[in-house]
Design a protein around this motif. Structure first.
Motif, PDB file in Angstrom:
ATOM      1  N   VAL A  77       2.149  17.778  -6.645  1.00 10.51           N
ATOM      2  CA  VAL A  77       2.254  17.045  -5.393  1.00 10.51           C
ATOM      3  C   VAL A  77       3.139  15.841  -5.310  1.00 10.51           C
ATOM      4  N   ALA A  78       3.926  15.679  -6.369  1.00 11.55           N
ATOM      5  CA  ALA A  78       4.767  14.322  -6.565  1.00 11.55           C
ATOM      6  C   ALA A  78       5.779  14.074  -5.266  1.00 11.55           C
ATOM      7  N   VAL A  79       6.521  15.233  -5.199  1.00 10.88           N
ATOM      8  CA  VAL A  79       7.557  14.912  -4.003  1.00 10.88           C
ATOM      9  C   VAL A  79       6.803  14.820  -2.596  1.00 10.88           C
ATOM     10  N   PRO A  80       5.868  15.568  -2.206  1.00 10.17           N
ATOM     11  CA  PRO A  80       5.290  15.348  -0.992  1.00 10.17           C
ATOM     12  C   PRO A  80       4.632  13.804  -0.748  1.00 10.17           C
ATOM     13  N   LEU A  81       4.051  13.644  -1.994  1.00  6.82           N
ATOM     14  CA  LEU A  81       3.484  12.263  -2.167  1.00  6.82           C
ATOM     15  C   LEU A  81       4.227  11.106  -1.960  1.00  6.82           C
ATOM     16  N   PHE A  82       5.570  11.168  -2.693  1.00  6.69           N
ATOM     17  CA  PHE A  82       6.570  10.150  -2.638  1.00  6.69           C
ATOM     18  C   PHE A  82       6.993  10.084  -1.248  1.00  6.69           C
ATOM     19  N   ASN A  83       7.337  11.051  -0.626  1.00  6.84           N
ATOM     20  CA  ASN A  83       7.852  11.178   0.623  1.00  6.84           C
ATOM     21  C   ASN A  83       6.922  10.764   1.788  1.00  6.84           C
ATOM     22  N   PHE A  84       5.579  10.873   1.530  1.00  2.00           N
ATOM     23  CA  PHE A  84       4.555  10.371   2.480  1.00  2.00           C
ATOM     24  C   PHE A  84       4.652   8.931   2.289  1.00  2.00           C
ATOM     25  N   GLY A  85       4.543   8.769   1.247  1.00  4.45           N
ATOM     26  CA  GLY A  85       4.628   7.006   1.019  1.00  4.45           C
ATOM     27  C   GLY A  85       6.001   6.348   1.699  1.00  4.45           C
ATOM     28  N   LEU A  86       7.177   7.148   1.427  1.00  2.00           N
ATOM     29  CA  LEU A  86       8.336   6.491   1.895  1.00  2.00           C
ATOM     30  C   LEU A  86       8.287   6.541   3.432  1.00  2.00           C
ATOM     31  N   ALA A  87       7.777   7.730   4.146  1.00  3.89           N
ATOM     32  CA  ALA A  87       7.777   7.535   5.696  1.00  3.89           C
ATOM     33  C   ALA A  87       6.705   6.539   5.882  1.00  3.89           C
ATOM     34  N   TRP A  88       5.811   6.216   5.384  1.00  2.06           N
ATOM     35  CA  TRP A  88       4.707   5.186   5.624  1.00  2.06           C
ATOM     36  C   TRP A  88       5.636   3.953   5.621  1.00  2.06           C
ATOM     37  N   LEU A  89       6.347   3.807   4.524  1.00  4.19           N
ATOM     38  CA  LEU A  89       7.356   2.456   4.422  1.00  4.19           C
ATOM     39  C   LEU A  89       8.279   2.570   5.759  1.00  4.19           C
ATOM     40  N   VAL A  90       8.589   3.662   6.221  1.00  6.09           N
ATOM     41  CA  VAL A  90       9.699   3.534   7.374  1.00  6.09           C
ATOM     42  C   VAL A  90       9.039   2.987   8.615  1.00  6.09           C
ATOM     43  N   LEU A 109       4.265   9.061  -9.827  1.00  4.56           N
ATOM     44  CA  LEU A 109       4.451   9.007 -11.465  1.00  4.56           C
ATOM     45  C   LEU A 109       3.352   9.424 -12.179  1.00  4.56           C
ATOM     46  N   ILE A 110       2.191   9.646 -11.723  1.00  2.81           N
ATOM     47  CA  ILE A 110       1.130  10.079 -12.610  1.00  2.81           C
ATOM     48  C   ILE A 110       1.488  11.663 -12.862  1.00  2.81           C
ATOM     49  N   PRO A 111       1.389  11.775 -14.278  1.00  6.36           N
ATOM     50  CA  PRO A 111       1.768  13.301 -14.799  1.00  6.36           C
ATOM     51  C   PRO A 111       1.047  14.484 -14.109  1.00  6.36           C
ATOM     52  N   GLU A 112      -0.391  14.151 -14.062  1.00  5.81           N
ATOM     53  CA  GLU A 112      -1.219  15.315 -13.433  1.00  5.81           C
ATOM     54  C   GLU A 112      -0.805  15.519 -11.865  1.00  5.81           C
ATOM     55  N   SER A 113      -0.037  14.578 -11.312  1.00  4.33           N
ATOM     56  CA  SER A 113       0.454  14.964  -9.965  1.00  4.33           C
ATOM     57  C   SER A 113       1.686  15.669  -9.706  1.00  4.33           C
ATOM     58  N   SER A 114       2.240  16.374 -10.783  1.00  5.13           N
ATOM     59  CA  SER A 114       3.385  16.931 -10.546  1.00  5.13           C
ATOM     60  C   SER A 114       3.689  17.884  -9.438  1.00  5.13           C
ATOM     61  N   VAL A 145       0.758  -1.257  -0.139  1.00  2.00           N
ATOM     62  CA  VAL A 145       0.073   0.069  -0.066  1.00  2.00           C
ATOM     63  C   VAL A 145       1.038   1.290   0.060  1.00  2.00           C
ATOM     64  N   ALA A 146       2.006   1.340   1.025  1.00  2.00           N
ATOM     65  CA  ALA A 146       2.842   2.437   0.783  1.00  2.00           C
ATOM     66  C   ALA A 146       3.674   2.454  -0.615  1.00  2.00           C
ATOM     67  N   LEU A 147       3.836   1.361  -0.992  1.00  2.00           N
ATOM     68  CA  LEU A 147       4.764   1.728  -2.272  1.00  2.00           C
ATOM     69  C   LEU A 147       3.774   1.935  -3.484  1.00  2.00           C
ATOM     70  N   VAL A 148       2.457   1.801  -3.337  1.00  7.58           N
ATOM     71  CA  VAL A 148       1.216   2.362  -4.271  1.00  7.58           C
ATOM     72  C   VAL A 148       1.330   3.753  -4.106  1.00  7.58           C
ATOM     73  N   VAL A 149       1.294   4.313  -3.135  1.00 13.62           N
ATOM     74  CA  VAL A 149       1.405   5.651  -2.581  1.00 13.62           C
ATOM     75  C   VAL A 149       2.497   6.663  -3.232  1.00 13.62           C
TER      76      VAL A 149
END
Length: 137
Positions: free
Chosen positions: A104-117, A97-102, A88-92
């Motif tokens: 929020v791309a970096v905060p979204l990636f880091n949100f998922g990364l923190a979730w994975l931590v 990678l979704i072009p329309e999310s540019s 689930v965290a990896l999907v987040v």
């Protein structure tokens, strides 16, 4: 305090090697997360803090109603288990990678990364998924 065999364990019975592996992964992911938050700052820091906290929001569902110590109410178990699955965290994280999310791309990636931590640290400490009865598996 000893536990009756019928009660089950309070922590994951994962082998020490598996727990150490999760711990190493958690440490590496944390280093990456700190690097990313220091690099971008601002909303990325907020997203990272939120990502660490989100998996444990499932405990809010566990607060209502009576339950035994060490056992989560059955209705909260599916939500807890969903929020503690690495996929689930990896999907987040992949959502960036979704072009329309540019924007929020970096905060979204880091949100998922923190979730994975969070998930990796939980597994390293012996807190895994819950069984249907609400106890740690």
């Amino acid at each position: 305090m000893t536990h009756d065999a019928a009660e089950g364990p309070t922590r994951s019975p994962a082998s020490p090697l598996v727990r150490v592996t999760w711990g190493v992964l958690a440490a590496l992911l944390l280093i990456w997360l700190v690097f990313e938050t220091a690099k971008y700052g601002g909303w990325v820091i907020v997203a990272a803090v939120a990502g660490v906290v989100v998996p444990d929001l499932s405990f809010l569902a566990a607060l209502s109603g009576p339950h035994e110590h060490g056992r989560m109410p059955r209705r909260a178990v599916p939500f807890y288990n969903l929020l503690h699955r690495p996929l689930v965290a990896l999907v987040v994280m992949a959502g960036c990678l979704i072009p329309e999310s540019s924007a929020v791309a970096v905060p979204l990636f880091n949100f998922g990364l923190a979730w994975l931590v969070h998930i990796a640290a939980d597994r390293a400490l012996g807190f895994g998924l819950r069984g249907a009865d609400g106890r740690q598996r």
